[in-house]
Design an enzyme around this catalytic site. Structure first.
Site, PDB file in Angstrom:
ATOM      1  N   GLU A  25     -47.045  15.004   3.136  1.00 31.68           N
ATOM      2  CA  GLU A  25     -47.434  15.554   4.443  1.00 31.68           C
ATOM      3  C   GLU A  25     -48.899  15.281   4.770  1.00 31.68           C
ATOM      4  O   GLU A  25     -49.681  14.860   3.900  1.00 31.68           O
ATOM      5  CB  GLU A  25     -47.158  17.048   4.479  1.00 31.68           C
ATOM      6  CG  GLU A  25     -47.907  17.825   3.403  1.00 31.68           C
ATOM      7  CD  GLU A  25     -48.388  19.179   3.875  1.00 31.68           C
ATOM      8  OE1 GLU A  25     -49.057  19.233   4.920  1.00 31.68           O
ATOM      9  OE2 GLU A  25     -48.109  20.175   3.185  1.00 31.68           O
ATOM     10  N   LYS A 159     -47.355  29.713  -0.592  1.00 29.38           N
ATOM     11  CA  LYS A 159     -48.765  30.052  -0.828  1.00 29.38           C
ATOM     12  C   LYS A 159     -48.909  31.554  -1.046  1.00 29.38           C
ATOM     13  O   LYS A 159     -48.329  32.357  -0.338  1.00 29.38           O
ATOM     14  CB  LYS A 159     -49.604  29.571   0.353  1.00 29.38           C
ATOM     15  CG  LYS A 159     -49.718  28.046   0.355  1.00 29.38           C
ATOM     16  CD  LYS A 159     -50.730  27.544   1.331  1.00 29.38           C
ATOM     17  CE  LYS A 159     -50.150  27.359   2.692  1.00 29.38           C
ATOM     18  NZ  LYS A 159     -49.184  26.270   2.795  1.00 29.38           N
TER      19      LYS A 159
HETATM   20  N1  PSU Z   1     -49.872  23.068   0.921  1.00 29.30           N
HETATM   21  C1  PSU Z   1     -51.200  23.009   0.618  1.00 29.30           C
HETATM   22  N2  PSU Z   1     -52.072  23.042   1.676  1.00 29.30           N
HETATM   23  C2  PSU Z   1     -51.660  23.147   2.992  1.00 29.30           C
HETATM   24  C3  PSU Z   1     -50.257  23.225   3.291  1.00 29.30           C
HETATM   25  C4  PSU Z   1     -49.407  23.183   2.202  1.00 29.30           C
HETATM   26  O1  PSU Z   1     -51.590  22.932  -0.546  1.00 29.30           O
HETATM   27  O2  PSU Z   1     -52.492  23.185   3.906  1.00 29.30           O
HETATM   28  C5  PSU Z   1     -49.795  23.342   4.747  1.00 29.30           C
HETATM   29  C6  PSU Z   1     -48.383  22.786   4.925  1.00 29.30           C
HETATM   30  O3  PSU Z   1     -48.430  21.754   5.876  1.00 29.30           O
HETATM   31  C7  PSU Z   1     -47.562  23.964   5.431  1.00 29.30           C
HETATM   32  C8  PSU Z   1     -48.587  24.731   6.186  1.00 29.30           C
HETATM   33  O4  PSU Z   1     -46.473  23.561   6.233  1.00 29.30           O
HETATM   34  O5  PSU Z   1     -49.711  24.688   5.277  1.00 29.30           O
HETATM   35  C9  PSU Z   1     -48.119  26.155   6.507  1.00 29.30           C
HETATM   36  O6  PSU Z   1     -48.607  26.560   7.745  1.00 29.30           O
HETATM   37  P1  PSU Z   1     -47.980  27.822   8.526  1.00 29.30           P
HETATM   38  O7  PSU Z   1     -48.214  29.007   7.625  1.00 29.30           O
HETATM   39  O8  PSU Z   1     -48.769  27.908   9.804  1.00 29.30           O
HETATM   40  O9  PSU Z   1     -46.543  27.551   8.764  1.00 29.30           O
END
Ligand code: PSU
Ligand code: MN
Length: 303
Positions: A25, A159
């Site tokens: 990604e 996360k």
């Molecule tokens: N994993 C990481 N760093 C990131 C992400 C994932 O180590 O920045 C990103 C991914 O693209 C994931 C996003 O889809 O964080 C989640 O964002 P949200 O909580 O707005 O859906």
């Protein structure tokens, strides 16, 4: 109609020949890590996929073109774009970014959609989005996408800035199996363990590939989450992580930061509060996950 994807020729010939390819990604480049750690990490992830015997395909939107397998020059350029100038693209953003010829970084959800369109079965990231703490209505589109796109996602769980028990509930409702990669419990991104259950432990890339293959044979239309802990020695002390996350979450609330800005704010603030230790863990797990995804893609290509 024009083909909606621009596929790098090397990636195209690998896919046509049934050789292993791993999707990566781009949101972690533009919104997850600061320059120059972002470009170093993105390139290290590509190298780890190659070392495992697969071909990396980093996905991003370049002036409206959804591109599968951007060049290292493109990675470098994206990594240096001023914050806010690249659209963070989840499912809802893809049509807007392409129509308006914008630059876009794909999230887990956005990358899964494009990987599926391109025929890529395995994808590596750091941590998927989930349900935010104290904001149970903020459910990442990543979870819904896992319920509807048949791509295997290697991550270190969701996360830990999130509400992990609620995140597991949504994944269950979406019908997403969680495989623990050499673990019996859900990893918590910066730290290796929680006391939360996963659905099945797997010991090897071959075991993970066998389950992915079985899902394909069943015609499953959902994704599979493969949860791999942060490598030993790189994890963040669980108490330190928790204290920093609690404080960052409270600051986000006080500052009214929500929606797509919440995750980038929290990742950055936790890194500041831990003097960069969280970033060290984040980078280590990203590269490790890329390697595991490469190994799984290789096993899958042997079937
Ligand atoms: N994993 C990481 N760093 C990131 C992400 C994932 O180590 O920045 C990103 C991914 O693209 C994931 C996003 O889809 O964080 C989640 O964002 P949200 O909580 O707005 O859906
Ligand atoms: Mn969110």
């Amino acid at each position: 109609m024009q083909h909606p994807l621009t596929i790098n020729p090397e990636v195209k010939s690998a896919l046509d020949a049934g050789r292993p390819v791993v999707a990566l990604e781009s949101t972690l480049i533009t919104h997850g890590l600061p320059y120059p750690r972002n470009v170093e990490t993105a390139l290290a992830m590509e190298a780890a996929v190659r070392e495992a015997g697969a071909l990396p395909a980093t996905i991003a939107i370049l002036k409206g073109d959804i591109t599968v397998g951007i060049s290292s020059g493109d990675i470098e350029a994206l990594a240096q774009m001023p914050p806010g100038s690249v659209r963070k693209c989840s499912r809802r953003d893809l049509a807007i970014a392409t129509a308006l010829k914008q630059d876009g970084a794909t999230t887990v959800a956005g990358t899964m959609i494009v990987a599926q369109m391109a025929g890529i079965k395995v994808f590596a990231t750091g941590g998927i989005g989930g349900v935010h703490r104290g904001q149970p209505q903020d459910v990442s589109a990543d979870l819904i996408e896992l319920g509807r796109s048949p791509v295997a996602v290697v991550s270190s769980g969701a996360k830990s800035i999130l509400d992990l028990p609620l995140t597991l509930e949504v994944l269950e409702s979406q019908g997403v199996p969680i495989l623990g990669y050499r673990t019996d419990v859900l990893p918590a991104f910066y730290s290796a363990r929680t006391d939360l259950p996963i659905d099945q432990r797997v010991e090897s890339a071959a075991e993970a590939a066998a389950i992915i293959r079985a899902a394909q044979a069943l015609g499953a239309q959902h994704g599979i989450l493969i949860a791999a802990p942060v490598p030993q020695g790189r994890e963040l002390n669980a108490e330190a992580a928790e204290a920093a996350i609690a404080r960052a979450t409270q600051e986000a609330e006080e500052a009214g930061i929500s929606g797509k800005d919440a995750t980038p704010f929290l990742l950055n603030r936790v890194s500041e509060l831990t003097n960069g230790a969280s970033m060290t863990a984040n980078i280590a797990l990203l590269v490790n996950n890329a390697r595991i995804a490469g190994e799984i893609a290789l096993e899958l290509s042997r079937s």
